[in-house]
Scaffold this active site. Structure first.
Site, PDB file in Angstrom:
ATOM      1  N   ASP A  22      61.783 -53.125 -75.418  1.00 32.70           N
ATOM      2  CA  ASP A  22      62.689 -52.163 -74.775  1.00 32.70           C
ATOM      3  C   ASP A  22      63.210 -52.706 -73.450  1.00 32.70           C
ATOM      4  O   ASP A  22      62.659 -53.649 -72.880  1.00 32.70           O
ATOM      5  CB  ASP A  22      61.967 -50.830 -74.539  1.00 32.70           C
ATOM      6  CG  ASP A  22      60.723 -50.986 -73.674  1.00 32.70           C
ATOM      7  OD1 ASP A  22      59.927 -51.910 -73.947  1.00 32.70           O
ATOM      8  OD2 ASP A  22      60.549 -50.222 -72.708  1.00 32.70           O
ATOM      9  N   GLU A  89      57.542 -50.098 -72.909  1.00 32.90           N
ATOM     10  CA  GLU A  89      56.858 -50.565 -71.691  1.00 32.90           C
ATOM     11  C   GLU A  89      57.459 -49.939 -70.445  1.00 32.90           C
ATOM     12  O   GLU A  89      56.755 -49.607 -69.502  1.00 32.90           O
ATOM     13  CB  GLU A  89      56.945 -52.097 -71.604  1.00 32.90           C
ATOM     14  CG  GLU A  89      56.046 -52.714 -70.534  1.00 32.90           C
ATOM     15  CD  GLU A  89      56.675 -52.819 -69.151  1.00 32.90           C
ATOM     16  OE1 GLU A  89      55.942 -53.042 -68.183  1.00 32.90           O
ATOM     17  OE2 GLU A  89      57.903 -52.655 -69.022  1.00 32.90           O
TER      18      GLU A  89
HETATM   19 ZN   LIG Z   1      59.112 -55.912 -68.399  1.00 30.73          ZN
END
Ligand SMILES: [Zn+2]
Length: 387
Positions: A22, A89
């Site tokens: 992401d 994340e």
């Molecule tokens: Zn990162």
């Protein structure tokens, strides 16, 4: 996504490489400031442009390309290699890294090394050293938000009490800011200095080599700037304050939120205890906001895993010095650290100056295409060297 490349020797503990798929958004309204479209993946002037080029697509793709290169040469690992790519994340990583770590923990209760994004090879401004310095994260700070609240009688502001709920909460915040957590060098930065001592200019060398004597002097210098202050203590950041609704009405409820970033060695329970002591006002309620995150364990630098990582960095970037440090932000690695507390490292194999580091979540995020080759070389060398 979890890839498992089974090793031929099942008695060896696996190597786990991490990266996240992401990216952070492109801020609405800033699209036109990009010299190339943020999601076009266009190359120009020796750079690949795009959101995620540095954070963290280069590690996802670099690891996959390294494995493909090794497969083409007929290489078969003795030690199992795992690649785990989370998808959230940037928003705390619980569904991605959380689920992956649980699955990996079931299949492989012990790991030889975990490597995630983190420090880079900084080409400017580490302790006055001219050489590039590869900063390898051996720990990361924890996260705790606390809400302070107080209530009052309310009523007309023409006849106020000596202290309203707003004044009480404001005083509590002021006391916290006036009493920062003690600064210390044993949260990670001390070992950075130990590693860099041989390379610093002669005047500094004496200071770095004698932290027992010059500790207070070093701390004073580091505490003077926010970026380095964050490396020597648990930081205190009041971020939200609210209370009252009208200028001539006494507030009933008031509250403030304070965010702490915990230096390894400070637990959230200890931080909460100290917050209550400093505020020292039974009429201010103190409560945790959310679960928070403890500071990670501090991984070792005297083991075989760090030695192999060090050697691999030097083989691809011979001009770089290698030094451990504490990551001030958060990475997915914290979710995996319990699977391999002695050897969880955070490092991206890329030469970068401060300007490039600052562009990671900003406009015109871009990767030097020549540098990408080094990323692939690094991961291929690491997989080989870990056998
Ligand atoms: Zn990162």
């Amino acid at each position: 996504m979890l890839y498992e490349w089974p090793g031929t020797d099942a008695t060896l503990k696996p190597l786990l490489l991490l990266a996240h798929q992401d990216v952070v958004p492109v801020l609405p309204g800033t699209e036109a400031q990009w010299t190339r479209p943020p999601f076009g993946g266009q190359q120009a002037g020796g750079y690949l442009y795009g959101r995620g080029a540095l954070d963290d697509k280069l590690n996802v793709l670099g690891q996959l390309e390294a494995v493909e290169c090794l497969l083409r040469t007929g290489f078969r690992p003795r030690r199992t290699v795992l690649l785990a790519f989370g998808h959230d994340e940037e928003t705390m990583g619980q569904r991605g890294a959380g689920a992956l770590a649980a699955l990996i923990g079931q299949r492989y209760p012990q790991l030889e090394m975990v490597l995630d994004e983190g420090g880079t090879i900084k080409t400017d401004g580490v302790a006055g050293i001219r050489q590039p310095v590869a900063l390898v994260g051996i720990s990361e700070k924890g996260y705790l938000s606390v809400v302070l609240s107080a209530t009052g009688q309310g009523g007309h502001s023409s006849m106020p009490p000596p202290l309203t709920s707003v004044g009480r909460v404001a005083a509590a915040v002021a006391r916290l800011e006036a009493a920062p957590f003690p600064a210390r060098l044993d949260g990670g930065i001390g070992s950075t200095f130990t590693y860099l001592t041989p390379a610093v200019p002669i005047g500094q060398r004496l200071v770095f080599a004698n932290q027992w004597l010059f500790g207070p002097l070093i701390i004073k210098k580091l505490a003077a700037a926010p970026a380095t202050n964050a490396a020597v203590r648990t930081t205190t950041a009041p971020t939200i304050i609210s209370g009252g609704a009208k200028d001539n009405v006494l507030p009933i409820a008031a509250s403030a939120t304070v965010n702490f970033r915990l230096l390894p060695g400070d637990s959230s329970a200890a931080v909460l205890r100290r917050v209550r002591e400093i505020i020292n006002d039974p009429l201010v309620q103190v409560r945790r906001l959310g679960a928070g995150q403890e500071a990670s364990p501090v991984s070792r630098t005297d083991n075989a895993a760090f030695g192999t990582l060090h050697r691999t960095i030097k083989s691809v970037f011979p001009q770089a010095l290698v030094a451990p440090y504490t990551v001030l932000g958060a990475t997915d690695a914290r979710t995996y650290a319990h699977l391999c507390p002695q050897a969880t490292y955070r490092f991206s194999p890329l030469l970068m100056d401060q300007k490039a580091i600052d562009s990671m979540h900003g406009t015109n995020e871009r990767l030097r295409t020549a540098a990408y080759r080094h990323v692939i070389q690094f991961y291929a060398a690491l997989i080989r060297n870990m056998q």
